[in-house]
Design an enzyme around this catalytic site. Structure first.
Site, PDB file in Angstrom:
ATOM      1  N   GLY B  18      11.136  -1.367   2.760  1.00  0.00           N
ATOM      2  CA  GLY B  18      10.387  -1.115   1.683  1.00  0.00           C
ATOM      3  C   GLY B  18       9.701   0.000   1.976  1.00  0.00           C
ATOM      4  N   GLY B  20       7.308   1.111  -0.450  1.00  0.00           N
ATOM      5  CA  GLY B  20       6.100   1.150  -1.136  1.00  0.00           C
ATOM      6  C   GLY B  20       4.700   1.746  -0.257  1.00  0.00           C
ATOM      7  N   PHE B  21       3.483   1.284  -0.908  1.00  0.00           N
ATOM      8  CA  PHE B  21       2.563   1.672  -0.041  1.00  0.00           C
ATOM      9  C   PHE B  21       2.357   1.189   1.419  1.00  0.00           C
ATOM     10  CE2 PHE B  21       0.779   1.903  -4.198  1.00  0.00           C
ATOM     11  CZ  PHE B  21       0.583   3.105  -4.415  1.00  0.00           C
ATOM     12  N   GLY B  22       2.660   0.072   1.627  1.00  0.00           N
ATOM     13  CA  GLY B  22       2.734  -0.503   3.103  1.00  0.00           C
ATOM     14  C   GLY B  22       3.838   0.381   4.202  1.00  0.00           C
ATOM     15  N   VAL B  86      18.241  -5.209   1.878  1.00  0.00           N
ATOM     16  CA  VAL B  86      18.416  -6.159   3.263  1.00  0.00           C
ATOM     17  C   VAL B  86      18.899  -7.482   2.629  1.00  0.00           C
ATOM     18  CG1 VAL B  86      17.159  -7.529   5.068  1.00  0.00           C
ATOM     19  CG2 VAL B  86      17.012  -4.821   4.654  1.00  0.00           C
ATOM     20  N   GLU B 177      -5.986  -2.955 -18.264  1.00  0.00           N
ATOM     21  CA  GLU B 177      -5.410  -1.465 -18.548  1.00  0.00           C
ATOM     22  C   GLU B 177      -4.631  -1.335 -19.612  1.00  0.00           C
ATOM     23  OE1 GLU B 177      -6.546   0.204 -14.119  1.00  0.00           O
ATOM     24  OE2 GLU B 177      -4.662  -0.663 -14.348  1.00  0.00           O
ATOM     25  N   ASP B 314       2.145  -6.854   0.097  1.00  0.00           N
ATOM     26  CA  ASP B 314       2.139  -7.866  -0.895  1.00  0.00           C
ATOM     27  C   ASP B 314       2.988  -9.014  -0.333  1.00  0.00           C
ATOM     28  OD1 ASP B 314       0.746  -6.418  -2.512  1.00  0.00           O
ATOM     29  OD2 ASP B 314       1.950  -6.402  -4.136  1.00  0.00           O
ATOM     30  N   ALA B 330      -2.898  -1.754  -3.238  1.00  0.00           N
ATOM     31  CA  ALA B 330      -2.388  -0.859  -2.475  1.00  0.00           C
ATOM     32  C   ALA B 330      -3.282  -0.478  -1.444  1.00  0.00           C
ATOM     33  CB  ALA B 330      -2.166   0.375  -3.373  1.00  0.00           C
TER      34      ALA B 330
END
Lengths: 449, 449
Positions: B18, B20-22, B86, B177, B314, B330
């Site tokens: 992954g 993403g941010f992590g 995966v 938003e 997440d 995030a």
């Protein structure tokens, strides 16, 4: 009897089909006239097609070279934009048909352009996508960047080589620009990005059936373009015909010799045919169309027997200037759109205009990030100066766009950093089996656009 | 015996799933460590998800908020990026499986995030798309702008009203938003663009089940946010549950009362569930997962019984700080990624770390073009100052992006001109019958992405 204006009469209604360069320039030229204008397009935006190859190669985003038709025309209060597709035309009763809706016109301007053509080999489309729409560009982008990803994962050297072989069919401006941009991607932009492959091993082949690239340009410029391409690392093959394409192999014919090349990415820049509206129109009016499906127009761009129906841009075959039809390029479409708008305004005043005449401002094509060829007729130049000229001209014509400044900054940024920020692979999900990257009818097409 | 480094031993292999941010922050923190890193992602780019709603509402392009993973990590020579999905994990033998390929790891970091959830009502997805991927955003954008186009063509006042009704389900930051941005589109950006409809007649409804919008924020800020939304023209309905959604009608429940609203555009911002890898992992390891499918992690973010498998972002349920699981935002993912990277590096030196602890930097949400709410814990503020703060923070975290400067200029431009340049309807062709805009399985999905 006095010659008074009948104010009860509804205004003359001009219906324009197509919001490309031709239709848009006609609409803009009619924006303040005492007529009612309806511009019909399947898409809600005008696309600056000459830069589409930059979307395909990850330099800019689709929105950077597109602008909503409604925004461009929002100040023209006499103009309506209608999102829809014309399915038929009734030239006698003066209607265009959109599915179940019919719209009456007084004057009709058809400007639905062209799409790419496979010269009857439609089965090639699956393996060799063309470049006419935003979706085409995103699909090309997906294939180009997926090919590098697949090569990175591939352990078999032969298959890896096929993933790293990019064949561009057609040596016109689009083909030349695509080939140059892919060579730069492979040999410069991405050279640090992979760990298993050396992107220098990528091969970029440009195939052209004629004896030189950029056939509409002067011979000297074709030579210059070929030299620039070769310097960038593109293998240019002229006098080369494609006889077959499937997902893995492209078959070429040079003279009497056939050759097969294993290439996973084949891009089509070889030919166009007119939008089906051309053929439909000729069926409805009895006018003729040429082999490419373009409607043959009169000297004033109208259709034989129907002086209130005009065809412009890539949909028109206009051969009243030097016997050869005008080329399918943006300046022709723009000038034709403006001419027809002026003619309609003149006719409403009871006047007429001399026949349409195209003023050729020259041709230009860009090859990589600091070389281009420019042919202005009276002057020809190449290299960095030509590239700057190309940049200025394109920015000038992006004048319709909110984001002209942004695109310029983005180009500057890309130019100095050789980065490409828009290298997104989107649309189809990766296949876990690691081979079927290009998807099939069964793929979950999560998207759109 | 001397304590020497065994140079023949292959380096410790950290596999991160992954980008993403992590995952990205873990990879970056390991970029100079004496380990080998493989980052696996289905996509070739990192997406700055907090700004995805701006793609959905036509302010920026996908590429403006995305950056190729290979570019971000090109300087980390110990790091390989692998495009793939995966499909399984073997925690005993220490392999991740990608279809037919298996990759051995010494440490494994799972960071595959979450997607939107319909609380078991998966049939709603077709009518109420969520916002997690670039493709989701493009689909939302298509629906929003197509709805205005359909309204412009619709002559039946009731149907036109349904096309001009936009319902956003969920009053968290994304819902707030989205609602604010759509209200600005309708009441400001596009008000000059149509001829048959008055975009002021559009209705934007924001539905929230709790008693206030932005439930994670302080009550006073929720009130401010609601006031700002109302001022923009959004109808905020709290304590409102959705009981049914189909293509035309959304059914609401407020207290004991049911209400039906005719709305062609329903957008889902109500809930998320973890990626399927969470459940798979717990099946393979015997660890537990929560109802949202998140893996319950130990105080050091590892999985019970497998100290070399970590779950972050997440996908993780971490409740060791105050009993409640950390929110799926995030900053949590980033801090977790950095923590696990540090822990792995410490362990290789034979050391350890105290348990993970999240430092909450506050929450923020933007409402339209010059209002926002910011809750820093020690300070809360709203309005224009909060909006500027929001801008600075987001630009700071876009630091990975080549085009940070460009996005800033684009925002500035949009802010001062109230224009939105990225209002492209792409992906599915218009239906000539004028009604079926949203397509079906039979639509020619020309694209992708």
């Amino acid at each position: 009897m006095m010659n008074t204006v009948d104010s009860s009469k509804p205004p003359h209604h001009v219906v324009i089909v197509g919001g490309g360069f031709g239709g848009l320039y006609a609409a803009k030229a009619l924006g303040r006239a005492d007529v009612k204008v309806t511009l019909i397009d399947k898409r809600n935006f005008h696309l600056f097609q000459p830069l589409l190859y930059q979307v395909a190669t990850g330099s800019v985003s689709p929105a950077d070279i597109s602008s909503p038709l409604r925004s461009i025309l929002s100040k023209s209060k006499n103009t309506k934009v209608l999102l829809g597709e014309v399915t038929d035309i009734d030239p006698q009763a003066q209607f265009v048909i959109l599915g179940e809706e019919a719209i009456h016109y007084d004057s009709l301007i058809l400007a639905t352009g062209a799409k790419h053509s496979y010269f009857g080999k439609d089965q090639w489309e699956e393996f060799a996508p063309g470049l006419k729409t935003v979706e085409d560009a995103i699909e090309m982008r997906r294939r180009i960047f997926t090919a590098f990803e697949a090569a990175e994962k591939e352990t078999d050297p032969e298959k890896r080589r096929a993933w790293l072989t990019f064949v561009i069919v057609g040596g016109g401006p689009t083909g030349v620009e695509l080939a140059g941009a892919i060579a730069e991607l492979a040999y410069h932009t991405m050279k640090e990005d992979f760990r298993n492959i050396d992107t220098n091993e990528a091969q970029v082949l440009l195939l052209e059936g004629m004896d030189r690239v950029l056939p509409p340009f002067a011979t000297a410029l074709s030579k210059e373009a070929e030299a620039s391409l070769t310097k960038l690392g593109v293998a240019v093959h002229t006098k080369t015909l494609v006889t077959n394409i499937n997902g893995d192999i492209i078959t070429l014919k040079q003279g009497d010799e056939f050759q097969q090349i294993a290439a996973k990415t084949v891009l089509w820049a070889a030919g166009v045919k007119a939008s089906p509206l051309g053929k439909l129109l000729t069926e409805r009016t009895g006018a003729e169309c040429d082999r490419a499906g373009r409607a043959i127009v009169e000297p004033d761009l109208s259709i034989k027997g129907f002086s209130n129906i005009f065809v412009i841009g890539d949909l028109a075959h206009f051969a009243h200037q030097n016997g050869k039809p005008l080329p399918g390029v943006a300046p022709v479409a723009m000038q034709e759109g403006q001419y027809v708008a002026t003619l309609i305004k003149q006719r409403l005043k009871g006047k007429t205009l001399p026949q349409f005449s195209y003023t050729d401002m020259g041709s230009l094509a860009v090859i990589g990030q600091n070389a281009a060829v420019v042919d202005l007729g009276f002057a020809k130049f190449t290299g960095f100066v030509a590239w700057l000229f190309w940049l200025v001209v394109h920015i000038y014509f992006l004048i319709e766009f909110d984001n002209k400044l942004l695109v310029m900054i983005q180009w500057g940024w890309n130019y100095f950093t050789r980065k490409r920020g828009a290298r997104l692979i989107t649309g189809k999900e990766m296949q876990p089996d690691g081979n079927r990257y290009y998807g099939s009818a069964n793929d979950r097409q999560l998207v759109s656009g």
